[in-house]
Design a protein around this motif. Structure first.
Motif, PDB file in Angstrom:
ATOM      1  N   GLU A   1       0.813  -1.214   0.000  1.00 12.14           N
ATOM      2  CA  GLU A   1       0.000   0.000   0.000  1.00 12.14           C
ATOM      3  C   GLU A   1       0.850   1.269   0.000  1.00 12.14           C
ATOM      4  OE1 GLU A   1      -2.307  -0.828   3.440  1.00 12.14           O
ATOM      5  OE2 GLU A   1      -3.711  -2.148   2.375  1.00 12.14           O
ATOM      6  N   LEU A   2       2.004   1.216   0.672  1.00  9.52           N
ATOM      7  CA  LEU A   2       2.861   2.401   0.752  1.00  9.52           C
ATOM      8  C   LEU A   2       3.944   2.412  -0.317  1.00  9.52           C
ATOM      9  CD1 LEU A   2       3.280   2.581   4.639  1.00  9.52           C
ATOM     10  CD2 LEU A   2       1.832   4.027   3.204  1.00  9.52           C
ATOM     11  N   GLY A   3       4.183   1.249  -0.932  1.00 11.24           N
ATOM     12  CA  GLY A   3       5.209   1.163  -1.965  1.00 11.24           C
ATOM     13  C   GLY A   3       6.617   1.358  -1.436  1.00 11.24           C
ATOM     14  N   SER A   4       6.832   1.026  -0.163  1.00 11.05           N
ATOM     15  CA  SER A   4       8.134   1.291   0.457  1.00 11.05           C
ATOM     16  C   SER A   4       8.336   0.401   1.670  1.00 11.05           C
ATOM     17  CB  SER A   4       8.218   2.763   0.875  1.00 11.05           C
ATOM     18  OG  SER A   4       9.302   2.978   1.755  1.00 11.05           O
ATOM     19  N   PHE A   5       9.486  -0.277   1.736  1.00 10.93           N
ATOM     20  CA  PHE A   5       9.844  -1.034   2.926  1.00 10.93           C
ATOM     21  C   PHE A   5      10.057  -0.092   4.110  1.00 10.93           C
ATOM     22  CE2 PHE A   5      10.958  -5.560   2.171  1.00 10.93           C
ATOM     23  CZ  PHE A   5      10.554  -5.664   0.850  1.00 10.93           C
ATOM     24  N   THR A   6      10.743   1.023   3.844  1.00 13.72           N
ATOM     25  CA  THR A   6      11.091   1.951   4.918  1.00 13.72           C
ATOM     26  C   THR A   6       9.843   2.551   5.566  1.00 13.72           C
ATOM     27  OG1 THR A   6      13.165   2.499   3.801  1.00 13.72           O
ATOM     28  CG2 THR A   6      12.374   4.047   5.473  1.00 13.72           C
ATOM     29  N   GLN A   7       8.896   3.023   4.744  1.00 12.69           N
ATOM     30  CA  GLN A   7       7.682   3.626   5.291  1.00 12.69           C
ATOM     31  C   GLN A   7       6.826   2.600   6.015  1.00 12.69           C
ATOM     32  OE1 GLN A   7       5.479   6.241   2.630  1.00 12.69           O
ATOM     33  NE2 GLN A   7       7.335   6.640   1.441  1.00 12.69           N
ATOM     34  N   ALA A   8       6.730   1.403   5.447  1.00 13.19           N
ATOM     35  CA  ALA A   8       5.936   0.350   6.098  1.00 13.19           C
ATOM     36  C   ALA A   8       6.528  -0.008   7.448  1.00 13.19           C
ATOM     37  CB  ALA A   8       5.859  -0.873   5.193  1.00 13.19           C
ATOM     38  N   ALA A   9       7.854  -0.155   7.502  1.00 18.12           N
ATOM     39  CA  ALA A   9       8.505  -0.482   8.769  1.00 18.12           C
ATOM     40  C   ALA A   9       8.264   0.620   9.797  1.00 18.12           C
ATOM     41  CB  ALA A   9      10.000  -0.686   8.539  1.00 18.12           C
ATOM     42  N   ALA A  10       8.312   1.878   9.348  1.00 17.34           N
ATOM     43  CA  ALA A  10       8.098   3.000  10.275  1.00 17.34           C
ATOM     44  C   ALA A  10       6.693   2.995  10.845  1.00 17.34           C
ATOM     45  CB  ALA A  10       8.382   4.318   9.559  1.00 17.34           C
ATOM     46  N   THR A  11       5.685   2.711  10.001  1.00 12.51           N
ATOM     47  CA  THR A  11       4.304   2.712  10.506  1.00 12.51           C
ATOM     48  C   THR A  11       4.057   1.585  11.498  1.00 12.51           C
ATOM     49  OG1 THR A  11       3.488   1.344   8.665  1.00 12.51           O
ATOM     50  CG2 THR A  11       3.441   3.745   8.370  1.00 12.51           C
ATOM     51  N   LEU A  12       4.822   0.486  11.365  1.00 11.96           N
ATOM     52  CA  LEU A  12       4.662  -0.644  12.280  1.00 11.96           C
ATOM     53  C   LEU A  12       5.676  -0.613  13.418  1.00 11.96           C
ATOM     54  CD1 LEU A  12       4.008  -3.465   9.645  1.00 11.96           C
ATOM     55  CD2 LEU A  12       2.326  -2.313  11.101  1.00 11.96           C
ATOM     56  N   ASP A  13       6.528   0.445  13.416  1.00 17.15           N
ATOM     57  CA  ASP A  13       7.513   0.647  14.484  1.00 17.15           C
ATOM     58  C   ASP A  13       8.475  -0.537  14.598  1.00 17.15           C
ATOM     59  OD1 ASP A  13       7.486   1.330  18.059  1.00 17.15           O
ATOM     60  OD2 ASP A  13       8.710   2.190  16.438  1.00 17.15           O
ATOM     61  N   ILE A  14       9.009  -0.959  13.469  1.00 15.48           N
ATOM     62  CA  ILE A  14      10.018  -2.014  13.452  1.00 15.48           C
ATOM     63  C   ILE A  14      11.187  -1.541  12.592  1.00 15.48           C
ATOM     64  CG2 ILE A  14       8.359  -3.891  13.783  1.00 15.48           C
ATOM     65  CD1 ILE A  14       8.573  -4.483  10.785  1.00 15.48           C
ATOM     66  N   PRO A  15      12.395  -2.082  12.809  1.00 15.35           N
ATOM     67  CA  PRO A  15      13.536  -1.701  11.958  1.00 15.35           C
ATOM     68  C   PRO A  15      13.316  -2.156  10.521  1.00 15.35           C
ATOM     69  CG  PRO A  15      14.269  -2.783  13.988  1.00 15.35           C
ATOM     70  CD  PRO A  15      12.791  -2.985  13.908  1.00 15.35           C
ATOM     71  N   ARG A  16      13.879  -1.397   9.591  1.00 11.24           N
ATOM     72  CA  ARG A  16      13.743  -1.766   8.188  1.00 11.24           C
ATOM     73  C   ARG A  16      14.367  -3.124   7.917  1.00 11.24           C
ATOM     74  NH1 ARG A  16      15.410  -2.292   3.194  1.00 11.24           N
ATOM     75  NH2 ARG A  16      14.340  -1.233   1.447  1.00 11.24           N
ATOM     76  N   ALA A  17      15.489  -3.413   8.578  1.00 13.40           N
ATOM     77  CA  ALA A  17      16.151  -4.707   8.373  1.00 13.40           C
ATOM     78  C   ALA A  17      15.235  -5.862   8.784  1.00 13.40           C
ATOM     79  CB  ALA A  17      17.452  -4.755   9.164  1.00 13.40           C
ATOM     80  N   THR A  18      14.477  -5.647   9.847  1.00  9.31           N
ATOM     81  CA  THR A  18      13.522  -6.674  10.282  1.00  9.31           C
ATOM     82  C   THR A  18      12.447  -6.888   9.227  1.00  9.31           C
ATOM     83  OG1 THR A  18      13.890  -6.095  12.599  1.00  9.31           O
ATOM     84  CG2 THR A  18      11.864  -7.298  12.088  1.00  9.31           C
ATOM     85  N   ALA A  19      11.988  -5.797   8.628  1.00  8.98           N
ATOM     86  CA  ALA A  19      10.968  -5.895   7.581  1.00  8.98           C
ATOM     87  C   ALA A  19      11.508  -6.660   6.378  1.00  8.98           C
ATOM     88  CB  ALA A  19      10.514  -4.504   7.168  1.00  8.98           C
ATOM     89  N   THR A  20      12.729  -6.347   5.984  1.00 13.60           N
ATOM     90  CA  THR A  20      13.322  -7.026   4.833  1.00 13.60           C
ATOM     91  C   THR A  20      13.465  -8.519   5.097  1.00 13.60           C
ATOM     92  OG1 THR A  20      14.550  -5.023   4.249  1.00 13.60           O
ATOM     93  CG2 THR A  20      15.343  -7.099   3.326  1.00 13.60           C
ATOM     94  N   HIS A  21      13.962  -8.859   6.281  1.00 13.50           N
ATOM     95  CA  HIS A  21      14.143 -10.268   6.642  1.00 13.50           C
ATOM     96  C   HIS A  21      12.807 -11.005   6.698  1.00 13.50           C
ATOM     97  CE1 HIS A  21      15.983 -13.791   8.432  1.00 13.50           C
ATOM     98  NE2 HIS A  21      15.109 -13.737   9.437  1.00 13.50           N
ATOM     99  N   ALA A  22      11.776 -10.337   7.246  1.00  5.45           N
ATOM    100  CA  ALA A  22      10.466 -10.986   7.370  1.00  5.45           C
ATOM    101  C   ALA A  22       9.866 -11.292   6.001  1.00  5.45           C
ATOM    102  CB  ALA A  22       9.519 -10.098   8.175  1.00  5.45           C
ATOM    103  N   ILE A  23      10.015 -10.383   5.039  1.00  5.30           N
ATOM    104  CA  ILE A  23       9.472 -10.628   3.700  1.00  5.30           C
ATOM    105  C   ILE A  23      10.249 -11.750   3.011  1.00  5.30           C
ATOM    106  CG2 ILE A  23       9.102  -9.614   1.414  1.00  5.30           C
ATOM    107  CD1 ILE A  23       7.109  -8.755   3.600  1.00  5.30           C
ATOM    108  N   LYS A  24      11.573 -11.802   3.201  1.00  4.18           N
ATOM    109  CA  LYS A  24      12.353 -12.909   2.632  1.00  4.18           C
ATOM    110  C   LYS A  24      11.885 -14.248   3.201  1.00  4.18           C
ATOM    111  CE  LYS A  24      16.611 -10.387   1.525  1.00  4.18           C
ATOM    112  NZ  LYS A  24      18.060 -10.223   1.839  1.00  4.18           N
ATOM    113  N   GLU A  25      11.648 -14.284   4.509  1.00  9.49           N
ATOM    114  CA  GLU A  25      11.147 -15.512   5.133  1.00  9.49           C
ATOM    115  C   GLU A  25       9.768 -15.888   4.590  1.00  9.49           C
ATOM    116  OE1 GLU A  25      13.128 -16.042   9.532  1.00  9.49           O
ATOM    117  OE2 GLU A  25      11.168 -15.063   9.378  1.00  9.49           O
TER     118      GLU A  25
END
Length: 309
Positions: free
Chosen positions: A15-39
């Motif tokens: 919806e946001l078209g961005s890992f960084t913005q999505a991670a910020a809205t969910l209050d998690i590090p961007r690296a965590t977001a990247t790893h979670a999507i890979k998993e």
């Protein structure tokens, strides 16, 4: 990260078209977001997202998975909100759509009051002039003018709003003031069209207890309420609008009421939403709030609901 959290993260990225913005809205590090999507992609054995330096887009499989995730998460939010304590103070995302004029003139000027009352709700407000497929687009409810034609939706009337026919003093000085709707054949209109009605809207009057529709010629047509009023102020022609929307112009004298002895039928405003066995608390509180808003502005209205949930 559990499956539902991963699904929430994935839908936010889409919806946001961005890992960084999505991670910020969910209050998690961007690296965590990247790893979670890979998993997530590894578990599903498909590629969900195409990443470039400029944007993030879904693959074909990713788009299909996004649609399923959106519906599953909506159902989960509804299940959580159905708990008694959350029914009083609902939370979650609410998607609504309100055409520009009522959004800007009536609802959004007081939307802060809604947030103060329901601070855990997140609103996504669309305001334009197009047909919205509530079910397909995941929109929870819409506010619309006119008699609804979609029988698949639940309709709850909000108000019957007085209308007025007006023109600028310059237009009337140049073309004369019509004394009867039949005189309009000699006049020009600023015509209005919309996505739901590509032909022009008629000018409607109550004459001797009967409703008359008049189609006026004109050299300009618009599909925006603000443009409609501006063109009338510039002497482009006659318009017919809800009275509340031109109160300032009438007081200032930039627009003048005409045919006051031949009233226009009131404009119906309604809120519409899809049929559900159980209306979610977040939708219910918004509908109740916007109903109160219109009642305060235009007076009480008898029950106009066409279905009971």
């Amino acid at each position: 990260m559990d499956r539902f959290d991963a699904m929430r993260l994935f839908t936010r990225i889409v919806e946001l078209g961005s890992f960084t913005q999505a991670a910020a809205t969910l209050d998690i590090p961007r690296a965590t977001a990247t790893h979670a999507i890979k998993e997530l992609e590894t578990r599903l054995q498909v590629r969900l997202l195409e990443r470039t330096t400029r944007q993030v887009r879904t693959t074909v499989d990713g788009q299909a998975f996004y649609e399923r995730c959106r519906h599953l998460l909506r159902d989960l939010e509804d299940a959580e909100s159905s708990l008694a304590q959350l029914s009083v103070n609902p939370r979650g995302r609410l998607r609504i759509d309100i055409h520009g004029a009522p959004a800007n003139d009536l609802v959004l000027p007081r939307i802060g009051e809604f947030h103060a009352r329901y601070p855990h709700m997140e609103l996504a407000v669309g305001s334009g002039d197009r047909l919205v497929d509530l079910v397909r687009e995941g929109v929870d409810c819409v506010v619309r003018a006119g008699e609804p034609k979609d029988s698949s939706l639940v309709t709850r009337r909000l108000a019957l709003i007085p209308q007025v026919t007006v023109a600028s003093p310059a237009y009337l000085a140049a073309h004369g003031t019509p004394q009867h709707p039949s005189d309009l054949a000699q006049h020009r209109a600023v015509n209005f069209f919309s996505a739901s009605r590509p032909d022009f809207f008629p000018y409607v009057f109550q004459v001797d207890g009967k409703t008359e529709e008049h189609m006026l010629k004109g050299w300009i047509s618009v599909n925006s309420a603000d443009s409609y009023k501006t063109c009338a102020e510039q002497g482009c022609g006659i318009i017919q609008v809800p009275r509340y929307s031109v109160e300032r112009q009438l007081r200032a004298g930039t627009l003048v009421e005409i045919l006051a002895h031949t009233p226009c039928p009131p404009m119906v405003y309604s809120v519409l939403y899809p049929h559900h066995r159980q209306l979610s608390p977040r939708v219910r509180v918004f509908i109740d709030w916007v109903t109160q808003l219109y009642t305060e502005r235009f007076g009480p209205l008898g029950s106009g609901r066409t279905a009971v949930n």
